[in-house]
Write an enzyme that holds these catalytic residues in place. Sequence first.
Site, PDB file in Angstrom:
ATOM      1  N   SER A 259       0.810  -1.055   0.340  1.00 15.87           N
ATOM      2  CA  SER A 259      -0.228   0.297  -0.052  1.00 15.87           C
ATOM      3  C   SER A 259       0.759   0.947  -0.072  1.00 15.87           C
ATOM      4  CB  SER A 259      -0.920  -0.447   0.988  1.00 15.87           C
ATOM      5  OG  SER A 259      -2.133   0.621   1.160  1.00 15.87           O
ATOM      6  N   HIS A 402      -7.178  -5.904  -0.205  1.00 15.69           N
ATOM      7  CA  HIS A 402      -6.151  -5.179  -0.229  1.00 15.69           C
ATOM      8  C   HIS A 402      -5.345  -5.576   0.977  1.00 15.69           C
ATOM      9  CE1 HIS A 402      -4.319  -1.415  -0.720  1.00 15.69           C
ATOM     10  NE2 HIS A 402      -4.330  -1.090   1.211  1.00 15.69           N
TER      11      HIS A 402
HETATM   12  C1  GCU Z   1      -5.256   4.746   0.956  1.00 18.17           C
HETATM   13  C2  GCU Z   1      -5.084   5.568   0.382  1.00 18.17           C
HETATM   14  C3  GCU Z   1      -4.428   4.849  -0.380  1.00 18.17           C
HETATM   15  C4  GCU Z   1      -3.015   4.028   0.312  1.00 18.17           C
HETATM   16  C5  GCU Z   1      -3.431   3.227   1.219  1.00 18.17           C
HETATM   17  C6  GCU Z   1      -2.426   3.008   2.175  1.00 18.17           C
HETATM   18  O1  GCU Z   1      -6.741   3.986   1.020  1.00 18.17           O
HETATM   19  O2  GCU Z   1      -5.664   6.418  -0.319  1.00 18.17           O
HETATM   20  O3  GCU Z   1      -2.705   5.170  -1.450  1.00 18.17           O
HETATM   21  O4  GCU Z   1      -2.282   3.224  -0.669  1.00 18.17           O
HETATM   22  O5  GCU Z   1      -3.892   4.291   2.211  1.00 18.17           O
HETATM   23  O6  GCU Z   1      -1.715   2.472   2.473  1.00 18.17           O
HETATM   24  O7  GCU Z   1      -3.120   2.330   3.090  1.00 18.17           O
END
Ligand code: GCU
Length: 422
Positions: A259, A402
């Site tokens: 992420s 995710h």
């Molecule tokens: C949010 C953000 C993403 C990121 C994610 C994370 O959803 O919008 O860009 O990758 O957090 O790091 O958990």
Amino acid sequence: MSTVFDAEVEAQSKANYDEAAVKPYSLPDPLRTVEGREVTTPELWVKTRRPELLRLFESQVFGKTPTPAKPIVVTSEVVSEDSQALGGKAVRRDVTIRFGDGPNAPHMDLLLFLPKDASATHRAPAFLGLNFEGNHAVSNDPGVRVPTCWMRETKDGKIVDHKATEAGRGSVFDRWCVDKIVGRGYALATVCYNDIDPDYDDGFQNGVQPLFYRPGQTKPDPDQWGSIGAWAWGLSRALDYLETVPEVDGKKVAVMGHSRLGKTALWAGAQDQRFALVVSNNSGEGGAALSRRNYGEDVAHLNTSFPHWFCGNYKQYSGHEEKLPVDHHELLALIAPRPLIVSSAEEDRWADPRGEFLSAKAADPVYRLLGTDGLTLKEWPSPAEDSLSKGTLAYRYRPGKHDVLASDWDAYLNFADAHLKK
Ligand code: GCU
């Protein structure tokens, strides 16, 4: 009262997830210089185009790492060692790395697990990754220190700021799969990202940034780094340390991140060519995904919800992705010819799985110019649990959310075996 969390859920629900509504876009050509010269040889890529792209990502996207006013003295200390960790299968070291020598010098704690048979004559390749929850959360090992840095988590839909406690020990055990990694002959090194720069917008007063300020400077210039740049710098300092560990093969260190930390792993791998392999796990917008494709998250959301992640200059691209002088296939191309996995999850539409694939596809010509087989996949595949395409630039698309799963680690270890152990 609405919370940051509510705003996040609302933004995610309003994003475009309709393939038919993706507007036409055209990507900058990674193999054409800003002046319009076609890049036809590896030499031209290395001498001209790669440095040019790196400068554009530095000045417009992540910000450049400043030169510190005074050189930063980095020291390390092994705080504890257990030669019978993981039930006797590993050696565990808990290390403090200090930046500067003043009493308030920032530091990061690095947790290292080594396979039991690793030695100076049988050095282990390694995975290095930042973690969100603290080193004590990565395994159930009772000997790992509870971090002292600031932490944030989402509990019952609310954002909670706190210090880590004993209760978090082992809480992300299944995301890190330490037993599996060490069992496959790899060392694992990890650092909590909040140790390098706490992940909230405080105007860059805490974390490592102030170490780099000129006299009188109070925040980074518009073309200087935000938090992702600082976290990537921390990864390079962790690699400096790993290069001194006799049991680790410093030439075989893979950097992995999930992420926002996947965005960070890509940026670390792009800048620091000592990283032998890079894994982007669900990095999405600002990471592996194409910014010009209006699907899932966009630049405006990154800039408003996380204004501290990217550099000041990046703000001008909110709602104007087409004006970016680069797109993120070129971030992937900066890693070429080193092995790279771009990994997407089917239910993670916010990160635009197809946009991540198309980005890898658009980076493929650079991988090929540099003499590798590049991305061997031609079409976006259907998600499959055991998916991992062949080739130096690999793409993985699995079912599910995710997250980092044990099956992701299986794929990353298989990929590392193919590229680092040959
Ligand atoms: C949010 C953000 C993403 C990121 C994610 C994370 O959803 O919008 O860009 O990758 O957090 O790091 O958990």
